[in-house]
Design an enzyme around this catalytic site. Structure first.
Site, PDB file in Angstrom:
ATOM      1  N   THR A 304      40.891  40.151  51.676  1.00 57.27           N
ATOM      2  CA  THR A 304      39.560  40.229  50.542  1.00 57.27           C
ATOM      3  C   THR A 304      38.465  39.125  51.034  1.00 57.27           C
ATOM      4  OG1 THR A 304      40.941  38.861  49.208  1.00 57.27           O
ATOM      5  CG2 THR A 304      41.144  41.016  48.948  1.00 57.27           C
ATOM      6  N   PHE A 441      38.673  38.685  40.206  1.00 57.10           N
ATOM      7  CA  PHE A 441      40.044  38.136  40.805  1.00 57.10           C
ATOM      8  C   PHE A 441      41.079  38.735  39.915  1.00 57.10           C
ATOM      9  CE2 PHE A 441      37.440  34.889  42.664  1.00 57.10           C
ATOM     10  CZ  PHE A 441      37.622  35.049  43.994  1.00 57.10           C
ATOM     11  N   CYS A 448      44.542  36.688  40.590  1.00 58.18           N
ATOM     12  CA  CYS A 448      44.918  36.149  41.851  1.00 58.18           C
ATOM     13  C   CYS A 448      45.246  34.836  42.176  1.00 58.18           C
ATOM     14  CB  CYS A 448      43.888  36.570  43.038  1.00 58.18           C
ATOM     15  SG  CYS A 448      43.938  35.786  44.591  1.00 58.18           S
TER      16      CYS A 448
END
Length: 499
Positions: A304, A441, A448
């Site tokens: 990512t 996120f 995350c």
């Protein structure tokens, strides 16, 4: 839709845990109909409508979903997926007291490779809580200070490679090199392992193998849904995918075995997983789960971030005024020496550059969605935000997919939403926006875990590259994005001149 019940044995605490989750082949909502894109086709549904590229579902949806309202459905080979993009509804779904993360089919199918790693675990699986609570301190500020030097070191190695290419008049393919960089950073920082990424232009087999695994997981449920032949094809392709993935399994076992054999007490994520008990009884994270977490963190920690960095450089090469402001800030904070390196304390001072990263993640959140289900039957949108009088009833078997790229383009929240404007993230604008309008996120306790690592690394990398080089894109390049479970620019090549 019936609920699938599975009995899973977990070694931590020597408990048998009964976990109940929706089946992976659908997202509930039996008997409900929602708006859908035009051109629905019999059997194939919406995802394979005429003219749509089945390999780019995110981009397809961005093109057709804006006029469908806050809740809509996509039918794919008989399976219904319900999406939400309205900020008020997203705010409800992000309430961890009422809702919990559920696994969309592509993420669920990734479990065949990653098991109950942090990203692919169900929240009620004990190993998720054990690993999460064990690893959270490894991303706190003191740990980030240790990772800083690793990020600088790997960026310097990339700069050496790019300087050589630039002096030879070569263009560099941005995304593959940034993928090497971010893989090397997370491997060294978290596991004290090197892939020797900058010794060759070739992509490491770890990357090619796991990209193939992600691509297969992303499309596996579609393959399984093909009439008559789906189950047979999935069994055959599963065998091939698992055989291919054995390379990664062997690598992970080797990393753990080498650490154990060394007897070293290393202060990194692997050391924490191998040396720190997960409870007061001295229970250790089970060995298989350690490998699952290594793989999860390696992949999530590089795939990512390299995508976000690639998108950021793409936009900066097309926004000369934004780039000029970045350069002015770098000169002010770091000085005019193009070889200067930001210290740990200087990174937060690069406020405009950080806003560039935030705006990049607004337009192109590299993990483009997350799914939520209620903990118990509830009603959402009672205020009319669901487009249904009195609200919409959701059961624990129903899931909604938060489509982040559309959420981040809501014109009521983001004026002129397709324009690249880092000043959207000035403090006064951040305070004025709804709390859940920006979700690159994920959300809540399942957000995350490494987001601070990713943001810190992104600012360092962009600061050093833009302070060192003038970057010139190939003039005819049109942004092309590949989609697996993440988004990544492809074919974006630049020329380099040392400043």
């Amino acid at each position: 839709m019936a609920v699938s019940t599975r009995l899973r044995r977990v070694s931590a605490g020597s408990r048998d845990t009964l976990t109940t989750h929706p089946p992976s082949t659908g997202m509930g909502w039996s008997g409900h109909d929602f708006p859908h894109p035009p051109g629905r086709r019999r059997v194939l549904g919406d995802a394979f409508a005429k003219g749509a590229d089945p390999t780019t579902p995110v981009q397809n949806m961005l093109a057709v979903a804006r006029d469908l309202g806050p809740v809509y459905e996509i039918l794919a080979l008989g399976r219904k997926f319900v999406f939400v993009a309205g900020v008020d509804l997203v705010g409800e779904l992000c309430d961890d007291k009422r809702f919990v993360k559920t696994l969309a089919p592509g993420v669920h199918d990734l479990r065949m490779f990653v098991g109950d790693g942090l990203f692919t675990a169900h929240t009620d699986e004990p190993n998720w809580r054990l690993a999460h609570d064990l690893l959270v301190p490894a991303f706190a500020k003191p740990a980030m200070r240790r990772y800083h030097d690793v990020m600088v070191e790997t960026t310097d190695e990339l700069i050496d490679v790019w300087e050589e290419a630039g002096s030879a008049g070569h263009h560099v393919d941005v995304s593959p090199w940034l993928t090497k960089l971010t893989l090397e950073s997370i491997a060294r920082a978290a596991f004290s392992h090197t892939f020797a990424s900058f010794e060759t232009e070739e992509v490491d087999p770890f990357v090619t193998t796991f990209v193939a695994s992600m691509s297969y997981a992303a499309g596996r449920s579609n393959l399984a849904s093909l009439p008559l032949v789906g189950r047979h094809l999935v069994r055959r392709h599963d065998r091939r995918a698992l055989d291919r993935h054995r390379y990664i399994d062997d690598l992970l076992q080797r990393i753990v075995a080498e650490r154990a054999a060394s007897g070293e007490q290393v202060d990194d994520l692997l050391g924490r997983m191998m040396q720190v008990p997960v409870d007061d009884a001295g229970t250790m994270l089970e060995a298989q789960n350690v490998r699952h977490q290594i793989l999860t963190l390696l992949v999530a920690g590089h795939e990512t971030t390299s995508g976000a960095l690639s998108f950021a450089l793409y936009h900066l090469t097309r926004e000369p005024e934004v780039l000029a402001r970045v350069r002015a800030e770098l000169d002010e904070v770091l000085g005019t020496d193009p070889t200067a390196t930001p210290t740990f304390e200087q990174v937060p001072k690069l406020r405009y550059l950080r806003r560039v990263v935030d705006e990049t993640l607004r337009l192109w959140p590299t993990a483009p969605g997350f799914a939520r289900s209620p903990r118990e039957t509830t009603v959402i949108g009672v205020d009319g935000s669901a487009g249904v009088p009195g609200g919409l009833t959701m059961t624990p078997q129903d899931s909604m997919l938060v489509f982040i790229p559309q959420l981040h383009r809501d014109p009521d929240v983001w004026p002129d939403p397709d324009r690249f404007d880092p000043d959207r993230f000035l403090p006064e604008h951040n305070r004025a926006r709804p709390a859940h309008a920006y979700k690159p996120f994920g959300t809540g306790e399942r957000a995350c875990i490494g987001r601070q690592f990713a943001l810190h690394e992104a600012v360092i990398v962009l600061a050093k590259l833009l302070h060192r080089f003038d970057i010139m894109p190939e003039p005819d390049y049109q942004l092309t994005i590949t989609e697996r479970l993440t988004l990544m620019p492809v074919g974006f090549r630049v020329g380099l001149t040392r400043r």
